[in-house]
Structure formats: structure tokens, C-alpha cells
Write an enzyme that holds these catalytic residues in place. Structure first.
Site, PDB file in Angstrom:
ATOM      1  N   LYS A   1      90.934  32.558  -9.862  1.00 54.11           N
ATOM      2  CA  LYS A   1      90.844  31.251 -10.520  1.00 54.11           C
ATOM      3  C   LYS A   1      89.464  30.681 -10.266  1.00 54.11           C
ATOM      4  O   LYS A   1      89.004  30.657  -9.125  1.00 54.11           O
ATOM      5  CB  LYS A   1      91.910  30.318  -9.919  1.00 54.11           C
ATOM      6  CG  LYS A   1      91.934  28.947 -10.539  1.00 54.11           C
ATOM      7  CD  LYS A   1      92.958  28.873 -11.649  1.00 54.11           C
ATOM      8  CE  LYS A   1      92.742  27.693 -12.569  1.00 54.11           C
ATOM      9  NZ  LYS A   1      91.748  27.904 -13.642  1.00 54.11           N
TER      10      LYS A   1
ATOM     11  N   GLN B   1      84.567  29.821  -4.160  1.00 51.12           N
ATOM     12  CA  GLN B   1      85.857  29.499  -4.766  1.00 51.12           C
ATOM     13  C   GLN B   1      87.033  30.057  -3.953  1.00 51.12           C
ATOM     14  O   GLN B   1      88.110  29.465  -3.924  1.00 51.12           O
ATOM     15  CB  GLN B   1      85.881  30.075  -6.190  1.00 51.12           C
ATOM     16  CG  GLN B   1      86.906  29.461  -7.106  1.00 51.12           C
ATOM     17  CD  GLN B   1      86.449  28.146  -7.730  1.00 51.12           C
ATOM     18  OE1 GLN B   1      85.339  28.040  -8.215  1.00 51.12           O
ATOM     19  NE2 GLN B   1      87.310  27.151  -7.700  1.00 51.12           N
TER      20      GLN B   1
ATOM     21  N   LYS C   1      84.847  33.596 -10.639  1.00 51.44           N
ATOM     22  CA  LYS C   1      83.940  32.715 -11.392  1.00 51.44           C
ATOM     23  C   LYS C   1      83.291  33.536 -12.496  1.00 51.44           C
ATOM     24  O   LYS C   1      83.191  34.763 -12.380  1.00 51.44           O
ATOM     25  CB  LYS C   1      82.852  32.180 -10.452  1.00 51.44           C
ATOM     26  CG  LYS C   1      82.122  30.973 -10.986  1.00 51.44           C
ATOM     27  CD  LYS C   1      82.840  29.670 -10.730  1.00 51.44           C
ATOM     28  CE  LYS C   1      82.167  28.505 -11.422  1.00 51.44           C
ATOM     29  NZ  LYS C   1      82.770  27.217 -11.053  1.00 51.44           N
TER      30      LYS C   1
ATOM     31  N   GLY D   1      86.810  25.411 -17.007  1.00 48.37           N
ATOM     32  CA  GLY D   1      85.491  24.881 -17.357  1.00 48.37           C
ATOM     33  C   GLY D   1      84.554  24.834 -16.158  1.00 48.37           C
ATOM     34  O   GLY D   1      84.960  25.033 -15.016  1.00 48.37           O
ATOM     35  N   ASP D   2      83.307  24.616 -16.422  1.00 53.19           N
ATOM     36  CA  ASP D   2      82.278  24.350 -15.391  1.00 53.19           C
ATOM     37  C   ASP D   2      81.102  23.771 -16.167  1.00 53.19           C
ATOM     38  O   ASP D   2      81.274  23.345 -17.323  1.00 53.19           O
ATOM     39  CB  ASP D   2      81.900  25.637 -14.635  1.00 53.19           C
ATOM     40  CG  ASP D   2      81.005  25.358 -13.421  1.00 53.19           C
ATOM     41  OD1 ASP D   2      81.495  24.762 -12.460  1.00 53.19           O
ATOM     42  OD2 ASP D   2      79.810  25.720 -13.434  1.00 53.19           O
TER      43      ASP D   2
ATOM     44  N   SER E   1      93.804  22.166 -11.936  1.00 51.31           N
ATOM     45  CA  SER E   1      93.940  23.341 -12.807  1.00 51.31           C
ATOM     46  C   SER E   1      95.178  24.139 -12.420  1.00 51.31           C
ATOM     47  O   SER E   1      95.909  24.644 -13.276  1.00 51.31           O
ATOM     48  CB  SER E   1      92.717  24.246 -12.680  1.00 51.31           C
ATOM     49  OG  SER E   1      91.662  23.739 -13.451  1.00 51.31           O
TER      50      SER E   1
HETATM   51  P1  NDP Z   1      78.568  19.028 -16.616  1.00 44.04           P
HETATM   52  O1  NDP Z   1      77.927  20.082 -17.431  1.00 44.04           O
HETATM   53  O2  NDP Z   1      79.606  18.151 -17.210  1.00 44.04           O
HETATM   54  O3  NDP Z   1      77.461  18.066 -15.989  1.00 44.04           O
HETATM   55  C1  NDP Z   1      76.423  18.526 -15.192  1.00 44.04           C
HETATM   56  C2  NDP Z   1      75.470  17.361 -14.959  1.00 44.04           C
HETATM   57  O4  NDP Z   1      74.439  17.779 -14.073  1.00 44.04           O
HETATM   58  C3  NDP Z   1      74.773  16.919 -16.234  1.00 44.04           C
HETATM   59  O5  NDP Z   1      74.511  15.554 -16.141  1.00 44.04           O
HETATM   60  C4  NDP Z   1      73.486  17.739 -16.224  1.00 44.04           C
HETATM   61  O6  NDP Z   1      72.437  17.148 -16.939  1.00 44.04           O
HETATM   62  C5  NDP Z   1      73.182  17.731 -14.745  1.00 44.04           C
HETATM   63  N1  NDP Z   1      72.407  18.925 -14.406  1.00 44.04           N
HETATM   64  C6  NDP Z   1      72.715  20.212 -14.670  1.00 44.04           C
HETATM   65  N2  NDP Z   1      71.750  21.036 -14.237  1.00 44.04           N
HETATM   66  C7  NDP Z   1      70.841  20.238 -13.673  1.00 44.04           C
HETATM   67  C8  NDP Z   1      69.614  20.476 -13.023  1.00 44.04           C
HETATM   68  N3  NDP Z   1      69.128  21.723 -12.873  1.00 44.04           N
HETATM   69  N4  NDP Z   1      68.945  19.405 -12.548  1.00 44.04           N
HETATM   70  C9  NDP Z   1      69.446  18.159 -12.691  1.00 44.04           C
HETATM   71  N5  NDP Z   1      70.589  17.861 -13.306  1.00 44.04           N
HETATM   72  C10 NDP Z   1      71.271  18.883 -13.778  1.00 44.04           C
HETATM   73  O7  NDP Z   1      79.135  19.782 -15.312  1.00 44.04           O
HETATM   74  P2  NDP Z   1      80.212  19.285 -14.287  1.00 44.04           P
HETATM   75  O8  NDP Z   1      80.097  17.824 -14.071  1.00 44.04           O
HETATM   76  O9  NDP Z   1      81.496  19.876 -14.675  1.00 44.04           O
HETATM   77  O10 NDP Z   1      79.736  20.074 -12.965  1.00 44.04           O
HETATM   78  C11 NDP Z   1      78.791  19.537 -12.051  1.00 44.04           C
HETATM   79  C12 NDP Z   1      78.879  20.304 -10.749  1.00 44.04           C
HETATM   80  O11 NDP Z   1      80.195  20.201 -10.217  1.00 44.04           O
HETATM   81  C13 NDP Z   1      78.602  21.807 -10.832  1.00 44.04           C
HETATM   82  O12 NDP Z   1      78.003  22.225  -9.623  1.00 44.04           O
HETATM   83  C14 NDP Z   1      79.994  22.396 -10.936  1.00 44.04           C
HETATM   84  O13 NDP Z   1      80.032  23.756 -10.512  1.00 44.04           O
HETATM   85  C15 NDP Z   1      80.739  21.495  -9.982  1.00 44.04           C
HETATM   86  N6  NDP Z   1      82.184  21.440 -10.154  1.00 44.04           N
HETATM   87  C16 NDP Z   1      82.748  21.064 -11.344  1.00 44.04           C
HETATM   88  C17 NDP Z   1      84.114  20.980 -11.462  1.00 44.04           C
HETATM   89  C18 NDP Z   1      84.768  20.470 -12.699  1.00 44.04           C
HETATM   90  O14 NDP Z   1      85.990  20.314 -12.684  1.00 44.04           O
HETATM   91  N7  NDP Z   1      84.045  20.164 -13.768  1.00 44.04           N
HETATM   92  C19 NDP Z   1      85.002  21.385 -10.349  1.00 44.04           C
HETATM   93  C20 NDP Z   1      84.313  21.686  -9.123  1.00 44.04           C
HETATM   94  C21 NDP Z   1      82.953  21.737  -9.065  1.00 44.04           C
HETATM   95  P3  NDP Z   1      72.237  17.442 -18.505  1.00 44.04           P
HETATM   96  O15 NDP Z   1      73.245  16.575 -19.195  1.00 44.04           O
HETATM   97  O16 NDP Z   1      70.825  17.066 -18.780  1.00 44.04           O
HETATM   98  O17 NDP Z   1      72.496  18.917 -18.672  1.00 44.04           O
END
Ligand code: NDP
Length: 448
Positions: free
Chosen positions: A90, A111, A126, A165-166, A380
Site C-alpha cells: 500500500k 511506507q 510506492k 494518490g501522492d 486509505s
Molecule cells: P500535492 O501535489 O497536492 O502538493 C504538493 C505541494 O508541494 C504543492 O503546493 C507543490 O507546489 C509543493 N511542492 C512540490 N514540490 C516542491 C518543491 N520541489 N519545492 C517546493 N514546493 C514543492 O501533494 P500532497 O500535498 O499530496 O503531498 C505533499 C507531501 O506529503 C509529499 O511529500 C507526499 O509524499 C506527502 N504525503 C501525502 C499524502 C497524501 O495523502 N496526499 C499522505 C502522506 C504523505 P506546486 O503547486 O507549485 O507544485
């Protein structure tokens, strides 16, 4: 040489070109020393550390698709099935140009422990691709997703491997992938999570990671006899995790004053207007300049190379919610100098190792992503349960289960750290609590 050091050397030699994976392994193995040292003979004989750092399998494949101009494009797809000792693989699918095998391995490795901490029966995996959904039309995203699943469907299934998703993979992408899986296999099963509510998705999944992060942070403060009421919070990111972390922080009486994306960041001393942020990011998929244009109290700052502005703002709580290694030692020094009390990771590995150590050495309560952002994968798993029993639970039901899971995670990691004489080291506590369950299951299941 200790067993941990021996394995670390072997992992480094074998995976030299994968810095993020090595960083994750080093962090975990280093903090497992007390538990490994206490049972070294058994773990060495069973080669537990060698087995847990080597994925069950890595799948890499070509993803050809046709863009709106009729041009064929080719991306690379990945799925790393890391460990299924306690349940089906997962973990999410990341769609971002930076994706490579080392990043997917680091995420899959983390994970394993995160999923174990949720107390639910899910193993670690992943996947993703170097495809960038940004700037693509819906038709192009659909073409990519259909091609991606046309290969990946062979390796996934409701009892085998359940992606989610991620970064870059939201409801739209999951929908296209689910449709293609169903079309090829003829199965209507819970093979992907993060689905839309009309076809098997769970209420509260969208909010889960951000809400869960705050439920855990609240419990952390309670355990120290404090509350979130009136605390100033700095958040990075403006995606799924950041938005719902901001929303829940406000509901719990705190004041989030920052957010960021890959090109700039916002400081809004009156508190982030979460409805406006949702409109800009979720509806319009626009830049944060649009937020600033509509909110007179907000300052917009363009991101300069290597600079992560939000961490220079004075706050009590820092919640990095964007991406890996976004908070480095300079940021940590700025936060500590400004009196930060707690750092809880919404993203996966957003804090560099030296920054983590700096926080811990300076008495900051630091909870890593494995524990702090586990609410997403936990919900999830609740979506998988609802799919299996062909029922849908109410928002309140899912949300209250999520809250209970996060409270339990906090106490598990707190207790594990105390058991090994490292009270307050929540990184160690999370790694130990996550590891013990998986290692016990691996030993019970024999050499496989
Ligand atoms: P999203 O794609 O929804 O959002 C990511 C955010 O981070 C966006 O605002 C993006 O900006 C910004 N971002 C991405 N890359 C960079 C970078 N190199 N420098 C600065 N800002 C950056 O992703 P999530 O919110 O889903 O995920 C965020 C983090 O949380 C990740 O590490 C993910 O693995 C982790 N995570 C997510 C989960 C989930 O349920 N969604 C669960 C557990 C962990 P921009 O809009 O400009 O791309």
C-alpha cells in the site's frame, strides 16, 4: 562492527546512486540501534535488516502516450513493492518530473514503517512516474493514466497491491486509472484508494493527511500539558496535505500564517484564508500570486534559489507539507532562533538529517512523517475496508476513527521511545514501533 553498521555499509555500496533511499535507510537503521543491539543474534541470523532494506520487487516500465498535437511522448513508470509481511502493498503514486527509482524506493521503504504504525493490515509500496501533469490537458492526463495502468494492472489488486494518490496524483488521475483497470480486468474492486465518492471513495480521505497531522500534533501538545490554542503555525506547501493541515489547525484554535508552492510563498499575518487558498489551488490550479492579489493582508515572496522563506517567519509550530528535503539546517537554525516549540512533518522526509538532529539537540519536539502524516494511508485502509464490505461510512465515522488512530500512533511512538530509554525521541519511537511488528511477522513467516 555492529550488525547495523555492517548492513548500512552494504546498502550504501549497493545503492550508491540513490541518495534519498540511502538517507531514509540511514535514518531508520541508526534509530533502530537500541532494539537491534538488544536482539542482535536473532536479527542477524534471520538477516532481517538485509531483507527489510531490499524490496520484494521493483517494476519499471515504458509509458507511451499521445499529446494534443498528435506527438507520441514516452515516460517511465515505477512500482516498488517493498514489503508485504503485514498486509497487501500500500502506498501512493507520485507524478512529478523529479521521480526516479531512488525516490520511489525511499518512499516505499518509509511506507513499511508508517503503515505498520497505523495498526492496520497494510504492507509498504510506492510508485509513480516522471510524467508532469502540470500544464497538461485533461485528455493528455487521461492518455497517460490509461497507458500507465495498461502495464501496471498486471501487478496490482485489492488483496495484492493497492496504490493511492501522492504528489501530482489527485482525484482526477485516480479516476482515470480506476476506469482503465476496470476496463481491462472487468473487476469492480478496491484496487486504488483516493477514489471519487460516487464510485467507492471514502468520505474524509481528502482531508485525512492534513487533519491527521493536526490530531497528532494536538496530542503531542496535550502530553506536554499544553494546547494548540493561540499558537502560530508555519506551513509549507499548498497542496492536499497543506490545505487540510491549515484548515484543521484553525479549527483547533491555532493560527497558520504561511503556505508555499514551488515558485513562491505567502506570509499572511492575519491567518491564511483557507477558502481562498482552496479556490486558487483546488479549483483554478493557479499560482499563489492569485491568493495575494485577493488578500490585502498577505505578502507574496518569489522563491529564490535554495531559499525556503517560510521557515524564517516566527512561529510556535512548523509543519513542512511540500516535499522531501525542503527544510535544511539553515532553516532549522532560523526556526530554533525564533523559538519554535514543535516540528511535525506533513510531507515525507521534508527535513534533512542534520536539521532533524539540530531540532532534537535544541529541545524541539520533532515528529517525523512516518508517524505524523500516517493519517492519509490509514484512511486509505479504511477506504479498503468499506470497499470490502460494500458499505460507506459517514464523514464523522471516518473522521473519528482517524482521530483515534492518530492519538494511538502518538502514544505508541512515545511509549516505544520510553521503553528503550529515549523519552521524547519520537523519531526513534516511530521507527522502533513500526519495525517491531513487521520484523515479528517476517520471522513468523519464515525465509521469504
Ligand atoms: P500535492 O501535489 O497536492 O502538493 C504538493 C505541494 O508541494 C504543492 O503546493 C507543490 O507546489 C509543493 N511542492 C512540490 N514540490 C516542491 C518543491 N520541489 N519545492 C517546493 N514546493 C514543492 O501533494 P500532497 O500535498 O499530496 O503531498 C505533499 C507531501 O506529503 C509529499 O511529500 C507526499 O509524499 C506527502 N504525503 C501525502 C499524502 C497524501 O495523502 N496526499 C499522505 C502522506 C504523505 P506546486 O503547486 O507549485 O507544485
Amino acid at each position: 562492527m555492529s550488525y547495523v553498521d555492517e548492513v548500512l555499509e552494504r546498502v550504501k555500496a549497493k545503492n550508491a546512486s540513490e541518495p534519498e533511499f540511502l538517507q531514509a535507510v540511514e535514518e531508520v537503521l541508526d534509530s533502530l540501534r537500541p532494539v537491534i543491539d538488544a536482539n542482535e543474534e536473532v536479527y542477524r541470523k534471520e538477516a532481517i535488516l538485509e531483507r527489510i532494506t531490499e524490496p520484494d520487487r521493483q517494476i519499471k516500465f515504458r509509458v507511451p502516450w499521445v499529446d494534443d498535437k498528435g506527438q507520441v511522448q514516452v515516460n517511465t513508470g515505477y512500482r516498488v513493492q517493498f514489503n508485504n509481511a503485514i498486509g497487501p502493498y500500500k502506498g501512493g503514486l507520485r507524478l512529478h518530473p523529479s521521480v526516479n527509482i531512488g525516490i520511489i524506493k525511499f518512499l516505499g521503504f518509509e511506507q513499511i514503517f508508517k503503515n505498520s504504525l497505523t495498526s492496520l493490515p497494510i504492507g509498504g509500496g510506492k510508485g509513480g512516474s516522471d510524467f508532469d501533469p502540470k500544464g497538461k490537458s485533461d485528455r493528455e492526463v487521461m492518455a497517460f493514466c490509461q497507458s500507465f495502468i495498461t502495464e501496471l494492472y498486471k501487478y496490482i489488486g485489492a488483496d495484492q497491491d493497492v496504490p493511492a494518490g501522492d504528489i501530482g496524483t489527485g482525484a482526477r488521475e485516480i479516476g482515470y486509472m480506476y476506469g482503465q483497470y476496470k476496463r481491462i480486468t472487468g473487476l469492480y474492486e478496491g484496487v486504488l484508494t483516493g477514489k471519487g465518492l460516487t464510485y467507492g471513495g471514502s468520505l474524509a480521505r481528502t482531508e485525512a493527511t492534513g487533519y491527521g497531522l493536526l490530531y497528532l500534533t494536538e496530542e503531542l501538545f496535550k502530553s506536554h500539558g499544553q494546547s494548540l490554542e493561540g499558537k502560530t503555525v508555519c506551513v509549507s506547501g499548498a497542496g492536499n496535505v497543506a490545505i487540510y493541515a491549515i484548515q484543521k489547525a484553525q479549527q483547533l484554535g491555532a493560527k497558520p500564517v504561511t503556505c508555499s508552492d514551488s515558485t513562491g510563498w505567502i506570509y499572511d499575518p492575519e491567518g491564511i484564508d483557507v477558502e481562498l487558498l482552496k479556490e486558487v489551488k483546488e479549483v483554478k490550479r493557479a499560482r499563489l500570486t492569485e491568493y495575494a492579489a485577493k488578500r490585502p493582508s498577505a505578502e507574496y515572496h518569489e522563491k529564490k534559489n535554495g531559499e525556503h522563506g517560510v521557515w524564517n517567519i516566527k512561529c510556535d509550530i512548523a509543519l513542512p507539507c511540500a516535499t522531501q528535503n525542503e527544510l535544511d539546517i539553515e532553516d532549522a537554525k532560523a526556526l530554533v532562533a525564533n523559538g519554535v516549540i514543535a516540528v511535525c512533518e506533513g510531507a515525507n522526509m521534508p527535513t534533512t538529517l542534520d536539521a532533524t538532529k539540530y531540532f532534537q539537540a535544541n529541545g524541539v519536539w520533532f515528529v517525523g512523517g512516518k508517524a505524523a502524516n500516517a493519517g492519509g494511508v490509514a484512511t486509505s485502509a479504511l477506504e479498503m475496508s468499506q470497499n470490502s464490505e460494500r458499505l460507506s461510512w459517514t464523514f464523522e465515522e471516518v473522521d473519528s476513527k482517524l482521530q483515534q488512530i492518530m492519538v494511538n500512533i502518538f502514544h505508541n511512538i512515545d511509549d516505544a521511545a520510553k521503553r528503550y530509554g529515549h523519552e521524547g525521541d519520537y523519531v526513534m519511537g516511530a521507527n522502533i514501533a513500526g519495525f517491531e511488528k513487521v520484523a515479528t511477522a517476517m520471522i513468523a513467516q519464515g525465509v521469504c
